[in-house]
Design a protein around this motif. Structure first.
Motif, short mmCIF file in Angstrom:
data_model
loop_
_atom_site.label_atom_id
_atom_site.label_comp_id
_atom_site.label_asym_id
_atom_site.label_seq_id
_atom_site.Cartn_x
_atom_site.Cartn_y
_atom_site.Cartn_z
N LEU A 1 -2.73 6.53 12.14
CA LEU A 1 -3.89 5.64 11.99
C LEU A 1 -4.08 5.22 10.54
CD1 LEU A 1 -6.75 6.94 14.33
CD2 LEU A 1 -5.69 4.69 14.35
N ASN A 2 -3.95 6.15 9.63
CA ASN A 2 -4.11 5.80 8.22
C ASN A 2 -2.96 4.92 7.72
OD1 ASN A 2 -6.62 6.92 7.53
ND2 ASN A 2 -5.74 8.97 7.34
N GLY A 3 -1.78 5.10 8.30
CA GLY A 3 -0.67 4.21 7.96
C GLY A 3 -0.94 2.79 8.43
N LEU A 4 -1.46 2.64 9.65
CA LEU A 4 -1.82 1.32 10.16
C LEU A 4 -2.94 0.70 9.34
CD1 LEU A 4 -1.79 2.02 14.01
CD2 LEU A 4 -0.14 0.65 12.73
N TYR A 5 -3.90 1.54 8.97
CA TYR A 5 -5.02 1.08 8.14
C TYR A 5 -4.50 0.50 6.82
CZ TYR A 5 -9.32 1.46 5.32
OH TYR A 5 -10.39 1.20 4.49
N ALA A 6 -3.58 1.21 6.18
CA ALA A 6 -3.02 0.74 4.91
C ALA A 6 -2.23 -0.55 5.10
CB ALA A 6 -2.12 1.83 4.30
N GLN A 7 -1.48 -0.66 6.19
CA GLN A 7 -0.73 -1.87 6.46
C GLN A 7 -1.65 -3.06 6.70
OE1 GLN A 7 1.73 -0.09 9.68
NE2 GLN A 7 3.48 -0.94 8.60
N ALA A 8 -2.71 -2.83 7.49
CA ALA A 8 -3.62 -3.92 7.82
C ALA A 8 -4.31 -4.47 6.58
CB ALA A 8 -4.65 -3.43 8.84
N TRP A 9 -4.84 -3.58 5.75
CA TRP A 9 -5.55 -4.05 4.55
C TRP A 9 -4.59 -4.49 3.47
CZ3 TRP A 9 -10.33 -5.50 4.86
CH2 TRP A 9 -11.10 -5.00 5.90
N GLY A 10 -3.38 -3.98 3.49
CA GLY A 10 -2.38 -4.44 2.54
C GLY A 10 -2.03 -5.90 2.74
N GLU A 11 -2.22 -6.42 3.95
CA GLU A 11 -1.98 -7.84 4.20
C GLU A 11 -2.88 -8.73 3.33
OE1 GLU A 11 0.22 -9.38 6.20
OE2 GLU A 11 1.13 -7.51 6.89
N PHE A 12 -4.01 -8.18 2.93
CA PHE A 12 -4.95 -8.94 2.09
C PHE A 12 -4.98 -8.42 0.64
CE2 PHE A 12 -6.91 -9.19 6.43
CZ PHE A 12 -6.60 -10.52 6.65
N GLY A 13 -3.97 -7.63 0.31
CA GLY A 13 -3.88 -7.11 -1.05
C GLY A 13 -4.92 -6.06 -1.38
N LYS A 14 -5.42 -5.36 -0.37
CA LYS A 14 -6.43 -4.33 -0.58
C LYS A 14 -5.91 -2.98 -0.13
CE LYS A 14 -10.34 -7.48 0.23
NZ LYS A 14 -11.58 -7.71 1.03
N GLU A 15 -6.43 -1.93 -0.74
CA GLU A 15 -6.08 -0.58 -0.31
C GLU A 15 -7.02 -0.08 0.78
OE1 GLU A 15 -5.98 2.02 -3.65
OE2 GLU A 15 -4.26 1.05 -4.59
N SER A 16 -8.25 -0.61 0.81
CA SER A 16 -9.22 -0.20 1.81
C SER A 16 -10.33 -1.23 1.89
CB SER A 16 -9.83 1.18 1.46
OG SER A 16 -10.72 1.06 0.37
N HIS A 17 -11.25 -1.01 2.82
CA HIS A 17 -12.41 -1.90 2.94
C HIS A 17 -13.65 -1.32 2.27
CE1 HIS A 17 -13.63 1.04 5.95
NE2 HIS A 17 -14.79 0.44 6.09
N ASP A 18 -13.54 -0.10 1.72
CA ASP A 18 -14.71 0.62 1.20
C ASP A 18 -15.38 -0.06 0.03
OD1 ASP A 18 -12.73 3.43 1.88
OD2 ASP A 18 -14.52 2.90 3.00
N GLY A 19 -14.60 -0.69 -0.83
CA GLY A 19 -15.18 -1.26 -2.04
C GLY A 19 -15.66 -2.69 -1.89
N ALA A 20 -15.62 -3.21 -0.66
CA ALA A 20 -15.99 -4.62 -0.46
C ALA A 20 -17.49 -4.81 -0.57
CB ALA A 20 -15.51 -5.07 0.91
#
Length: 230
Positions: free
Chosen positions: A211-230
């Motif tokens: 799950l965390n690997g998919l999370y990193a791939q998904a947000w990496g598409e937008f050049g982000k490491e996570s959604h937390d800092g948005a």
């Protein structure tokens, strides 16, 4: 005052799900969705038995909106708390059967309810980190469900280029109009029938990793490491 507050609460229980249902249909109709790993979804959909869709809590509204209209009926575990009644009614308006329970309250009964719905041919949707977190740390509930029901677990993650993030423990997100969404499906995981505690723990760690690997791939598409800092 208590009577008045009770009336307002009951009124909101009617209005909020109805309002969200209408607005969310309009909202998601404007979004562009790009799907990755569709072959993993296909592997689950072509089989005779249902499956468990698993995702982190931050994406609950987006994930349910994207998967609930596909194929079989869907059921989802929702916290037994009073505030979660809104979530349960929102899901019900989207055609998802809510089963109430959580790690701290009614969890065993909810698990049995989901197994019964899986036996009837419904898919199940579960948040991997539960209703209280900590965020993106896998809990054992989905693994126990898969072990007892025989249903494989399909992990998925979503990301958006434009979104609102609420101030909750998991930073629950909702995409903004005309957002671009990336939906990633991972490789399904089957949990051995009657798995013991060691096997459950191994599967828990493996699913958290996926799950965390998919999370990193998904947000990496937008050049982000996570959604937390948005």
């Amino acid at each position: 005052m208590a009577v008045k507050n009770g009336f307002v609460y009951r009124l909101l229980l009617v209005v909020v799900p109805w309002l969200y249902g209408g607005l969310s249909r309009l909202l998601f109709a404007t979004c562009r969705v790009r799907v990755h790993g569709r072959e993993n979804l296909d592997r689950c959909e072509v089989q005779a038995k249902p499956f468990v869709g698993l995702f982190w809590h931050y994406s609950v509204f987006v994930a349910v909106a994207l998967i609930s209209g596909r194929g079989r009926g869907w059921a989802a575990m929702v916290s037994a708390s009073k505030d979660a009644e809104f979530v349960a009614r929102i899901l019900a308006r989207q055609g998802v059967v809510p089963v109430r329970g959580s790690r701290s309250r009614g969890g065993l009964g909810a698990l049995k309810g989901l197994i019964a719905l899986l036996d009837q041919g419904n898919n199940a949707a579960i948040v991997g980190d539960g209703s209280q977190g900590p965020p993106r740390v896998m809990q054992a509930g989905a693994l126990l469900l898969a072990s007892k029901s025989g249903a494989p677990i399909l992990p998925l993650a979503v990301a958006a280029d434009r979104f609102w993030a609420f101030g909750s423990w998991d930073r629950t997100l909702l995409p903004k109009p005309f957002a671009q969404l990336h939906l990633w499906y991972g490789e399904p995981l089957s949990v051995p029938e009657k798995a013991g505690s060691e096997e459950i723990e191994q599967c828990r760690l493996e699913m958290e990793h996926r799950l965390n690997g998919l999370y990193a791939q998904a947000w990496g598409e937008f050049g982000k490491e996570s959604h937390d800092g948005a």
